[in-house]
Design a protein around this motif. Structure first.
Motif, PDB file in Angstrom:
ATOM      1  N   ARG A 158      -3.816   8.613   3.498  1.00  6.96           N
ATOM      2  CA  ARG A 158      -4.296   7.420   3.696  1.00  6.96           C
ATOM      3  C   ARG A 158      -5.280   7.192   4.682  1.00  6.96           C
ATOM      4  O   ARG A 158      -5.170   7.714   5.711  1.00  6.96           O
ATOM      5  CB  ARG A 158      -2.950   6.350   4.244  1.00  6.96           C
ATOM      6  CG  ARG A 158      -3.237   5.069   4.453  1.00  6.96           C
ATOM      7  CD  ARG A 158      -2.109   4.265   4.915  1.00  6.96           C
ATOM      8  NE  ARG A 158      -2.332   2.922   5.148  1.00  6.96           N
ATOM      9  CZ  ARG A 158      -1.424   1.756   5.136  1.00  6.96           C
ATOM     10  NH1 ARG A 158      -0.284   1.987   5.031  1.00  6.96           N
ATOM     11  NH2 ARG A 158      -1.694   0.731   5.536  1.00  6.96           N
ATOM     12  N   PRO A 159      -6.617   6.786   4.407  1.00  6.02           N
ATOM     13  CA  PRO A 159      -6.856   6.276   3.027  1.00  6.02           C
ATOM     14  C   PRO A 159      -7.127   7.458   2.012  1.00  6.02           C
ATOM     15  O   PRO A 159      -7.347   8.484   2.602  1.00  6.02           O
ATOM     16  CB  PRO A 159      -8.394   5.407   3.246  1.00  6.02           C
ATOM     17  CG  PRO A 159      -8.841   6.087   4.414  1.00  6.02           C
ATOM     18  CD  PRO A 159      -7.720   6.562   5.323  1.00  6.02           C
TER      19      PRO A 159
ATOM     20  N   ASP B 113      -9.657   1.424  -2.401  1.00  6.31           N
ATOM     21  CA  ASP B 113      -8.540   2.159  -2.219  1.00  6.31           C
ATOM     22  C   ASP B 113      -7.158   1.101  -2.042  1.00  6.31           C
ATOM     23  O   ASP B 113      -6.114   1.524  -2.746  1.00  6.31           O
ATOM     24  CB  ASP B 113      -8.654   2.779  -0.876  1.00  6.31           C
ATOM     25  CG  ASP B 113      -7.378   3.832  -0.715  1.00  6.31           C
ATOM     26  OD1 ASP B 113      -6.909   4.559  -1.651  1.00  6.31           O
ATOM     27  OD2 ASP B 113      -7.038   3.919   0.497  1.00  6.31           O
TER      28      ASP B 113
ATOM     29  N   TYR C 124       0.912  -1.199   0.090  1.00  4.88           N
ATOM     30  CA  TYR C 124      -0.008  -0.082  -0.224  1.00  4.88           C
ATOM     31  C   TYR C 124       0.853   1.339  -0.057  1.00  4.88           C
ATOM     32  O   TYR C 124       0.685   2.191  -0.819  1.00  4.88           O
ATOM     33  CB  TYR C 124      -0.896   0.220   1.334  1.00  4.88           C
ATOM     34  CG  TYR C 124      -1.962   1.118   1.319  1.00  4.88           C
ATOM     35  CD1 TYR C 124      -3.191   1.057   0.778  1.00  4.88           C
ATOM     36  CD2 TYR C 124      -1.444   2.450   1.620  1.00  4.88           C
ATOM     37  CE1 TYR C 124      -4.050   2.205   0.550  1.00  4.88           C
ATOM     38  CE2 TYR C 124      -2.648   3.526   1.668  1.00  4.88           C
ATOM     39  CZ  TYR C 124      -3.584   3.264   1.318  1.00  4.88           C
ATOM     40  OH  TYR C 124      -4.555   4.315   1.100  1.00  4.88           O
TER      41      TYR C 124
ATOM     42  N   PRO D 204     -13.018   1.055   1.600  1.00  2.00           N
ATOM     43  CA  PRO D 204     -11.537   0.945   1.806  1.00  2.00           C
ATOM     44  C   PRO D 204     -10.866  -0.066   1.077  1.00  2.00           C
ATOM     45  O   PRO D 204      -9.617  -0.116   0.541  1.00  2.00           O
ATOM     46  CB  PRO D 204     -11.372   0.649   3.347  1.00  2.00           C
ATOM     47  CG  PRO D 204     -12.734   1.165   3.927  1.00  2.00           C
ATOM     48  CD  PRO D 204     -13.517   0.983   2.855  1.00  2.00           C
TER      49      PRO D 204
ATOM     50  N   GLY E 234     -12.249   6.344  -0.757  1.00  2.00           N
ATOM     51  CA  GLY E 234     -11.110   5.361  -0.128  1.00  2.00           C
ATOM     52  C   GLY E 234     -11.771   5.160   1.305  1.00  2.00           C
ATOM     53  O   GLY E 234     -11.742   4.197   1.852  1.00  2.00           O
TER      54      GLY E 234
END
Length: 333
Positions: free
Chosen positions: A122-123, A135, A105, A132, A128
């Motif tokens: 993030r996310p 993402d 990631y 999730p 996102g």
């Protein structure tokens, strides 16, 4: 990373880059016949097997597994055919993946920061946070796994992506995002305008105009002022009907496929009297019609069917509602 940051120095796409654009657009639209031609052209232009392979693999993330797999299968057929003809194509740089599986990631997030030249939370905000997993797929798989191979530079990958998105309908926001990423890798607005021209040639003017609009470039009218619409009323000598229709079908298909200015050649026959044929012909302009008359396929049709035609009447028509014509053909896709 240095290899990934190589920039285009000129204002024109190279022949290899043009081939990548055409291959990507035709894969995205599922035009396998056109794709076969462009795969051959790309190899002839110097693209390596692995460069094309990487482009086709990457495209699954943008146009789905079915189109990507069809493209790969078509490429396999092209390579086998070229091999039987004694053509030896360059394999190219070996595909080696170096992804750090411990934190894909983060690796993908950093790649996306390089492409967007912006911090990536993030996310990702919005989608996102809502989903999730998408993402994670985006960062861990597309921008880590797929983009990890440096067989293609980031710049080449953005050309592939922009071409595919420009060829498809309903993906304007994603196309706009990748235009910005592409320009961050050094692709110029002039080169993107050239991409639009290639999309027009391989897919159609409507899709090319969607890219031109995002580039603030003037759209090219789909319907030109001197567009020609004609109905050909033809009576065929009965004993030649089967032979004539076979020749006509071949000529009509070739005209629509090969000639950009031929919008439609649609032959029909009367149900109660099959020797009475009608052909709806639509040409982008009068120049396209004149060019059509000089093509080998039309000349073959004309000379080989003279004795088969009992009568011919050409009726030039004028459209009542030109604005609706593009919608008619869009529904046929």
């Amino acid at each position: 990373m240095n290899a990934q940051q190589r920039n285009l120095t000129g204002q024109e796409l190279t022949v290899q880059q043009q081939s990548l654009v055409a291959v990507s657009a035709l894969t995205a639209t599922g035009d396998l016949n056109g794709l076969k031609e462009q795969l051959n052209a790309g190899l002839d232009a110097g693209l390596t097997i692995n460069e094309i392979k990487e482009a086709l693999v990457q495209l699954y993330a943008y146009c789905g597994f079915p189109r990507s797999l069809n493209g790969i299968t078509t490429f396999m057929t092209v390579l086998e055919d070229r091999k039987t003809k004694g053509i030896s194509d360059k394999q190219g740089k070996e595909i080696v993946l170096t992804s750090d599986s411990s934190n894909k990631y983060e690796q993908g997030r950093k790649v996306l920061e390089t492409l967007t030249q912006m911090p990536q939370a993030r996310p990702a905000p919005g989608f996102g946070e809502f989903a999730p997993r998408i993402d994670a797929f985006l960062k861990e798989h597309l921008f880590a796994d797929v983009f990890d191979s440096d067989v293609l530079t980031y710049q080449q990958r953005e050309l592939v992506t922009i071409a595919a998105l420009a060829a498809m309908q309903g993906v304007g926001p994603q196309l706009q995002s990748h235009i910005k990423m592409g320009m961050n890798t050094g692709i110029t607005t002039g080169q993107l305008a050239q991409v639009a021209g290639l999309i027009e040639k391989s897919v159609g003017r409507n899709q090319a105009n969607s890219l031109r609009k995002l580039l603030s470039e003037p759209a090219i009218p789909v319907i030109e002022p001197d567009m020609m619409v004609r109905i050909s009323e033809i009576e065929i000598v009965p004993e030649y009907l089967e032979e004539y229709t076979s020749i006509l079908k071949t000529e009509a298909a070739a005209s629509v496929k090969i000639e950009p200015g031929v919008i439609a050649i649609f032959p029909m026959f009367q149900q109660l009297n099959p020797t009475q044929l009608r052909i709806i012909e639509i040409y982008a302009n009068k120049a396209a019609y004149r060019s059509h008359l000089q093509t080998p396929h039309f000349q073959h049709y004309k000379t080989s069917t003279l004795k088969m035609v009992k009568s011919l009447k050409l009726v030039d028509m004028e459209s009542i509602d030109k604005e609706t014509i593009p919608e008619i053909f869009r529904k046929l896709k």
